[in-house]
Enzyme design. Structure first.
Site, short mmCIF file in Angstrom:
data_model
loop_
_atom_site.label_atom_id
_atom_site.label_comp_id
_atom_site.label_asym_id
_atom_site.label_seq_id
_atom_site.Cartn_x
_atom_site.Cartn_y
_atom_site.Cartn_z
N ASP A 1 0.83 -1.20 0.00
CA ASP A 1 0.00 0.00 0.00
C ASP A 1 0.88 1.26 0.00
O ASP A 1 1.58 1.51 0.97
CB ASP A 1 -0.90 -0.02 1.24
CG ASP A 1 -2.19 0.74 1.04
OD1 ASP A 1 -2.14 1.84 0.48
OD2 ASP A 1 -3.24 0.22 1.44
N ASP A 2 0.86 2.00 -1.10
CA ASP A 2 1.55 3.30 -1.19
C ASP A 2 3.07 3.21 -1.33
O ASP A 2 3.78 4.11 -0.87
CB ASP A 2 1.25 4.17 0.04
CG ASP A 2 -0.18 4.67 0.10
OD1 ASP A 2 -0.98 4.26 -0.75
OD2 ASP A 2 -0.49 5.47 1.00
N CYS B 1 -6.14 4.66 -3.12
CA CYS B 1 -6.17 3.20 -2.94
C CYS B 1 -7.34 2.48 -3.60
O CYS B 1 -7.15 1.64 -4.48
CB CYS B 1 -6.17 2.88 -1.44
SG CYS B 1 -4.73 3.55 -0.56
N ASN C 1 -0.54 2.31 -5.37
CA ASN C 1 -0.20 3.63 -5.87
C ASN C 1 1.12 4.06 -5.26
O ASN C 1 1.70 3.36 -4.42
CB ASN C 1 -1.29 4.67 -5.59
CG ASN C 1 -1.96 4.53 -4.24
OD1 ASN C 1 -3.12 4.15 -4.16
ND2 ASN C 1 -1.21 4.80 -3.18
#
Length: 578
Positions: A40-41, A76, A324
């Site tokens: 995530d990220d 997200c 992302n």
């Protein structure tokens, strides 16, 4: 500096082709197993993946790394939806993490549950497993009422504890939620992933797909002690990793690092220069991102070891990526965060290893996204969607690479956004940044063409030549003297964006075919020929009526229509249609 058409043509002719695939291996007897690890990220721009030694040793060295891989929309839930549906965000109309523009409830309202990746994989004969975060809005209150379809076995990490590293809430197969205070979230996901491998391999005649989705290195979200305030702060690491990276510094040499002069567009252009205390905070924020990724690195090692132990490693494709990117270098005077069309926000890691995946290859030529990756997984599994998806095939195997060598590599990416920007970290807490609707296109062709072009709802335009300006600081669209070659380039980029902003299916994969139906032009470089100057100048230009939250087609006219396609016999200007 912009190159002349003749220079661009010569450079592309001379540029080496995509690395040729090695000799074909023996065919795999059945569809491959697939383990899909999505963090995530995690951005690619700051190369945090290089600090993950197990990922380097077990995935990068043993497989293929893609350096130009992108998020369709840098937030997200919409990005994960684009992957699960293999569609551009303008076709899913999932554009936010919350209703009415996004989230698990809206995903269901649109009828997507049961019509997405796991359902199609099951139809193709796969067992499907998942552990970790599915998407925002999948909560302890709706998980049983809105049960995700298409899964053989699951361990869902649920809101509102999803981003709390120390109090994860899991539901196993839709059973009552179990909370895990004082246990580290990534380790819990790893434990469940190994359990899924154990069960998936119990049936050797059935291929499996296993999704593994830890939250690192996303910001930690919890409740401040003795208050009702929600804390949106730096990631938290496992105690065993807290001593690491104490000497790591931000890259102060980057032109975008807290610059003396403002840059960008919309609210970014209005940001004040950050003070020393703020920059020091961002530096520790970045270190915590690296520390939180070390538990993910251990997860990767444990997954590979488990697959090897079960005797299926050589039959399994392992994919590592992120939903992302993330800015954590004080770039453009920003607080930590995502949501913008810059490389930090949209360029994400992709590493793949497995049967027939080229070993030790770094692909810096092709341009693909999570929507393409979703379509590629369907292809590898022999599965099909029940709608016309938008994804191109990412050349992750030698067989796919041969196809790409014959048909041409994808060289463009569409980035979209329709909601507010949000600041993260202590100093970004509570910042809601408006006027952030934009469409952007990245075009990379050979060694010479490397452009980013964005059109904002504010009427602003951004053009960056990333070869000369990798930090995207010199907006060529706002230069005092705009050369004729720059104006002609913008006309071409705008035409490409005009096609892509409403594309469906094959048009998304091959937009130049829509502009030139006879196939005479299949790249930006070829379209720069002088004889097309008048045609591109006359095409309607991408714009917005005004800024609003959410994707509203009525605000985005004009649109591409078939009569706009190049016709050498046509001399008159076009009629703009709503």
């Amino acid at each position: 500096m912009l190159l002349s058409t003749s220079t661009l043509l010569a450079s592309l002719v001379a540029a080496p082709a995509l690395l040729a695939a090695a000799s074909s291996p023996s065919p795999v007897a059945r569809a491959p197993n697939i383990v899909f690890i999505i963090v995530d990220d995690q951005d690619a721009r700051q190369d945090s993946i290089s600090t993950m030694q197990n990922v380097q040793r077990l995935l990068v060295d043993q497989g293929t790394q893609f350096s130009r891989f992108y998020a369709p929309i840098s937030v997200c839930c919409p990005s994960r939806t684009s992957f699960l549906r293999a569609q551009a965000a303008h076709n899913t109309n999932i554009t936010s993490v919350v209703a009415p523009w996004g989230g698990w409830e809206v995903f269901n309202e649109k009828g997507y549950n049961g019509h997405y990746l796991p359902s199609f994989l099951q139809d193709a004969g796969y067992s499907t497993y998942y552990t970790g975060k599915l998407m925002n809005g999948h909560t302890v209150r709706n998980f049983d009422r809105l049960e995700p379809e298409g899964w053989t076995e699951t361990d869902w990490l649920l809101d509102p504890q999803t981003y709390n590293y120390w109090n994860a809430s899991f539901s196993h197969n839709g059973e009552p939620v179990v909370y895990h205070p004082d246990e580290y979230s990534t380790d819990l996901v790893a434990e469940r992933a190994l359990g899924h491998i154990e069960k998936a391999t119990a049936n050797p005649d059935k291929p499996f797909f296993i999704g593994v989705a830890p939250i690192a290195p996303h910001s930690h979200i919890g409740i401040v002690d003795h208050t009702d305030q929600i804390l949106f702060d730096m990631p938290q690491s496992a105690p065993r990793h807290q001593h690491l990276f104490k000497d790591v510094k931000l890259d102060y040499s980057r032109a975008s690092h807290n610059p003396d002069h403002p840059s960008g567009a919309s609210w970014v252009k209005k940001l004040e220069k950050l003070n020393v205390t703020n920059v020091e905070y961002i530096e520790e924020f970045y270190r915590q991102r690296l520390r939180s990724l070390q538990a993910v690195d251990e997860l990767v090692e444990s997954v590979v070891k488990k697959l090897e132990e079960k005797g299926v490693l050589d039959e399994t494709i392992i994919i590592y990526t992120s939903d992302n990117g993330f800015e954590a270098n004080a770039g453009h005077r920003r607080q930590p965060g995502k949501t913008l069309p810059y490389e930090e926000d949209i360029n994400i890691p992709l590493v793949v290893r497995g049967p027939t995946v080229p070993k030790g290859l770094v692909d810096s030529t092709s341009v693909y996204s999570l929507a393409d990756l979703g379509a590629t997984i369907l292809h590898l599994a022999g599965a099909v969607s029940d709608y016309d998806n938008d994804g191109a095939l990412v050349p992750i195997t030698k067989e796919l690479r041969k196809t790409i060598d014959a048909e041409g590599v994808k060289q463009h990416h569409l980035a979209e956004y329709w909601v507010e920007g949000v600041g993260e970290g202590k100093y970004g807490q509570g910042l809601v940044l408006t006027n952030q609707t934009y469409r952007a296109v990245r075009v990379v062709e050979g060694d010479e063409i490397n452009f980013s072009y964005a059109v904002w709802c504010t009427g602003e335009h951004e053009i960056y030549d990333l070869n000369a300006d990798p930090d995207q600081m010199i907006n060529l669209a706002e230069t005092a003297v705009r050369s004729e070659s720059l104006i002609k380039l913008q006309h071409r980029l705008d035409a490409l964006l005009l096609v892509l902003k409403t594309c469906v299916g094959e048009v998304c994969r091959n937009p130049w075919k829509t502009v030139f139906p006879d196939g005479s032009v299949s790249s930006l470089n070829a379209g720069l020929e002088k004889r097309f100057d008048g045609y591109f100048a006359d095409l309607p230009k991408v714009k917005y009526s005004y800024c609003d939250i959410g994707y509203h087609r009525r605000l985005e006219a004009p649109f591409w229509y078939d009569e706009l396609a190049f016709n050498p016999k046509q001399k008159s200007s076009f009629v703009i249609q709503a």
